[in-house]
Design a protein around this motif. Structure first.
Motif, mmCIF file in Angstrom:
data_model
loop_
_atom_site.group_PDB
_atom_site.id
_atom_site.type_symbol
_atom_site.label_atom_id
_atom_site.label_comp_id
_atom_site.label_asym_id
_atom_site.label_seq_id
_atom_site.Cartn_x
_atom_site.Cartn_y
_atom_site.Cartn_z
ATOM 1 N N THR A 103 42.083 73.076 6.299
ATOM 2 C CA THR A 103 41.387 72.394 5.199
ATOM 3 C C THR A 103 42.222 71.256 4.615
ATOM 4 O OG1 THR A 103 42.274 73.888 3.495
ATOM 5 C CG2 THR A 103 40.192 74.522 4.523
ATOM 6 N N ASN A 104 43.524 71.237 4.903
ATOM 7 C CA ASN A 104 44.320 70.181 4.257
ATOM 8 C C ASN A 104 45.178 69.362 5.222
ATOM 9 O OD1 ASN A 104 46.415 71.973 4.718
ATOM 10 N ND2 ASN A 104 46.320 72.809 2.646
ATOM 11 N N ASP A 105 44.869 69.434 6.505
ATOM 12 C CA ASP A 105 45.536 68.586 7.498
ATOM 13 C C ASP A 105 44.476 67.856 8.316
ATOM 14 O OD1 ASP A 105 48.036 69.337 6.790
ATOM 15 O OD2 ASP A 105 48.355 70.747 8.433
ATOM 16 N N MET A 106 44.903 66.832 9.034
ATOM 17 C CA MET A 106 43.996 66.135 9.948
ATOM 18 C C MET A 106 43.559 67.114 11.032
ATOM 19 S SD MET A 106 42.799 63.167 9.788
ATOM 20 C CE MET A 106 43.381 61.678 9.049
ATOM 21 N N VAL A 107 42.270 67.346 11.158
ATOM 22 C CA VAL A 107 41.781 68.301 12.164
ATOM 23 C C VAL A 107 40.728 67.646 13.045
ATOM 24 C CG1 VAL A 107 42.246 70.418 10.872
ATOM 25 C CG2 VAL A 107 40.094 69.193 10.493
ATOM 26 N N CYS A 108 40.354 68.377 14.059
ATOM 27 C CA CYS A 108 39.331 67.901 14.976
ATOM 28 C C CYS A 108 38.082 68.755 14.777
ATOM 29 C CB CYS A 108 39.883 68.065 16.398
ATOM 30 S SG CYS A 108 38.875 67.252 17.616
ATOM 31 N N ILE A 109 36.933 68.113 14.726
ATOM 32 C CA ILE A 109 35.657 68.823 14.600
ATOM 33 C C ILE A 109 35.081 68.983 16.001
ATOM 34 C CG2 ILE A 109 33.351 68.793 13.530
ATOM 35 C CD1 ILE A 109 35.723 68.634 11.499
ATOM 36 N N LEU A 110 34.811 70.217 16.392
ATOM 37 C CA LEU A 110 34.224 70.467 17.714
ATOM 38 C C LEU A 110 32.756 70.818 17.554
ATOM 39 C CD1 LEU A 110 37.014 72.758 19.223
ATOM 40 C CD2 LEU A 110 36.784 70.286 19.442
ATOM 41 N N VAL A 124 36.294 73.944 13.657
ATOM 42 C CA VAL A 124 37.375 73.083 13.179
ATOM 43 C C VAL A 124 38.652 73.546 13.874
ATOM 44 C CG1 VAL A 124 38.679 72.380 11.147
ATOM 45 C CG2 VAL A 124 36.244 72.834 10.941
ATOM 46 N N THR A 125 39.407 72.612 14.439
ATOM 47 C CA THR A 125 40.615 73.015 15.160
ATOM 48 C C THR A 125 41.793 72.086 14.869
ATOM 49 O OG1 THR A 125 41.536 73.552 17.337
ATOM 50 C CG2 THR A 125 40.046 71.672 17.271
ATOM 51 N N ASN A 126 43.004 72.639 14.942
ATOM 52 C CA ASN A 126 44.205 71.803 14.908
ATOM 53 C C ASN A 126 44.869 71.836 16.284
ATOM 54 O OD1 ASN A 126 45.300 74.323 15.052
ATOM 55 N ND2 ASN A 126 46.435 74.217 13.145
ATOM 56 N N LEU A 127 44.087 72.260 17.276
ATOM 57 C CA LEU A 127 44.504 72.394 18.677
ATOM 58 C C LEU A 127 45.422 73.592 18.931
ATOM 59 C CD1 LEU A 127 44.924 68.652 19.711
ATOM 60 C CD2 LEU A 127 42.871 70.069 19.701
ATOM 61 N N GLU A 128 45.904 74.239 17.872
ATOM 62 C CA GLU A 128 46.644 75.495 18.053
ATOM 63 C C GLU A 128 45.699 76.676 17.860
ATOM 64 O OE1 GLU A 128 50.625 76.192 16.312
ATOM 65 O OE2 GLU A 128 50.309 74.188 15.505
ATOM 66 N N PHE A 129 44.857 76.554 16.849
ATOM 67 C CA PHE A 129 43.845 77.595 16.627
ATOM 68 C C PHE A 129 42.570 76.947 16.093
ATOM 69 C CE2 PHE A 129 46.781 77.494 13.021
ATOM 70 C CZ PHE A 129 45.954 77.421 11.912
ATOM 71 N N THR A 130 41.471 77.671 16.269
ATOM 72 C CA THR A 130 40.146 77.105 16.007
ATOM 73 C C THR A 130 39.335 78.074 15.166
ATOM 74 O OG1 THR A 130 40.218 75.997 18.145
ATOM 75 C CG2 THR A 130 38.048 76.236 17.140
ATOM 76 N N LEU A 131 38.649 77.532 14.168
ATOM 77 C CA LEU A 131 37.773 78.344 13.335
ATOM 78 C C LEU A 131 36.331 78.050 13.723
ATOM 79 C CD1 LEU A 131 37.829 80.302 10.898
ATOM 80 C CD2 LEU A 131 37.547 78.318 9.424
ATOM 81 N N GLU A 167 35.559 65.302 17.480
ATOM 82 C CA GLU A 167 35.818 64.104 16.671
ATOM 83 C C GLU A 167 36.883 64.404 15.639
ATOM 84 O OE1 GLU A 167 32.663 61.682 15.429
ATOM 85 O OE2 GLU A 167 31.155 62.770 16.580
ATOM 86 N N ILE A 168 37.741 63.442 15.401
ATOM 87 C CA ILE A 168 38.780 63.619 14.377
ATOM 88 C C ILE A 168 38.137 63.414 13.005
ATOM 89 C CG2 ILE A 168 40.989 62.753 13.510
ATOM 90 C CD1 ILE A 168 41.315 63.939 16.255
ATOM 91 N N VAL A 169 38.513 64.275 12.071
ATOM 92 C CA VAL A 169 37.935 64.186 10.734
ATOM 93 C C VAL A 169 38.444 62.909 10.029
ATOM 94 C CG1 VAL A 169 39.726 65.445 9.435
ATOM 95 C CG2 VAL A 169 37.336 65.713 8.809
ATOM 96 N N ASP A 170 37.596 62.303 9.195
ATOM 97 C CA ASP A 170 38.014 61.127 8.410
ATOM 98 C C ASP A 170 38.473 61.532 7.013
ATOM 99 O OD1 ASP A 170 37.316 59.450 10.503
ATOM 100 O OD2 ASP A 170 35.266 59.189 9.784
ATOM 101 N N LEU A 185 40.587 65.203 -3.135
ATOM 102 C CA LEU A 185 40.662 64.645 -1.784
ATOM 103 C C LEU A 185 41.893 65.234 -1.104
ATOM 104 C CD1 LEU A 185 39.794 62.605 0.403
ATOM 105 C CD2 LEU A 185 41.082 60.853 -0.807
ATOM 106 N N LEU A 186 41.675 65.965 -0.014
ATOM 107 C CA LEU A 186 42.781 66.642 0.666
ATOM 108 C C LEU A 186 43.293 65.861 1.873
ATOM 109 C CD1 LEU A 186 41.318 70.259 0.680
ATOM 110 C CD2 LEU A 186 43.103 69.401 -0.811
ATOM 111 N N VAL A 187 42.372 65.239 2.590
ATOM 112 C CA VAL A 187 42.745 64.507 3.809
ATOM 113 C C VAL A 187 41.986 63.196 3.827
ATOM 114 C CG1 VAL A 187 42.585 64.510 6.342
ATOM 115 C CG2 VAL A 187 43.151 66.619 5.145
ATOM 116 N N GLU A 188 42.650 62.098 4.159
ATOM 117 C CA GLU A 188 41.895 60.846 4.322
ATOM 118 C C GLU A 188 42.510 59.987 5.412
ATOM 119 O OE1 GLU A 188 41.963 57.670 1.363
ATOM 120 O OE2 GLU A 188 43.763 58.543 0.482
#
Length: 212
Positions: A103-110, A124-131, A167-170, A185-188
């Motif tokens: 929720t507070n880092d740049m993540v990828c939306i699958l 939602v994934t950080n490439l190490e683990f996916t929710l 897609e990478i989150v904006d 705003l947590l990530v931008e």
């Protein structure tokens, strides 16, 4: 060598630690994920915590969470079985403690991540683990609201290959569930503008400072 009891106790401690983090950083909050012109909202109900631990219990999901949060969960209150093997729980728990990173880092939306039993419309994934997220529906499959809920925590690096699109989150915003508009705003992505189609969901102070 660690005995069976030691191993189970380590899992128990992992669940208790994770429940503390879940209650502090996720429960009672909602998060808005924005990528391009698309967006979705995620909430973290307390009765979804159990799904993410990888263990089975006779307790209700709410009681399991409450016991874990108060550090009252005992080793006899959960167990492993064919669908919830020990190795799985051992792998998941370190990631469950790190769940706020999604929720507070740049993540990828699958999109359309496929597992053996289900296709997750969004993950939602950080490439190490996916929710893996599911829509909030009642027992008859009728949508209750537009929120997505956490359903499955997967620790593997193949989630991306199992998805149709990534897609990478904006932007990621958060708010207290009791508040009407997103105020944090947590990530931008500094190169992106907040799209107009989400402005009704967020506090004006977050976009009135944007450059024209």
């Amino acid at each position: 060598m660690a005995t069976k009891a030691d191993k189970k106790n380590a899992i128990r401690q992992g669940i208790i630690d994770s429940a503390g983090i879940y209650s502090q950083s996720l429960a009672g909050k909602t998060f808005l994920y924005v990528y391009g012109e698309e967006f979705f909202e995620v909430s973290f109900p307390i009765d979804h915590f159990l799904h993410l631990t990888g263990v089975e219990t006779k307790l209700s999901a709410k009681d399991f969470y409450k016991n874990a949060k108060k550090a009252k969960l005992t080793s006899s209150q959960f167990y492993f079985d064919a669908r919830h093997p020990y190795a799985n729980a051992r792998k998941k728990l370190p990631c469950l403690k790190r769940l706020p990173e999604l929720t507070n880092d740049m993540v990828c939306i699958l999109k359309e991540m496929q597992t053996v039993t289900i296709i997750y419309k969004l993950s939602v994934t950080n490439l190490e683990f996916t929710l893996g997220l599911t829509e909030n529906t009642d027992v008859n499959g009728k949508k209750i609201n537009d929120f997505f809920l956490p359903m499955s925590l997967r620790v593997e690096d193949t989630s991306v290959e199992k998805s149709n699109d990534g897609e990478i989150v904006d932007f990621i915003f958060s708010k207290d569930a009791s508040v009407a508009k997103y105020d944090t705003l947590l990530v931008e992505d500094k190169n992106k503008m907040i799209p107009d189609n989400i402005k009704h969901l967020i506090s004006e102070k977050l976009y009135s400072t944007e450059h024209d």
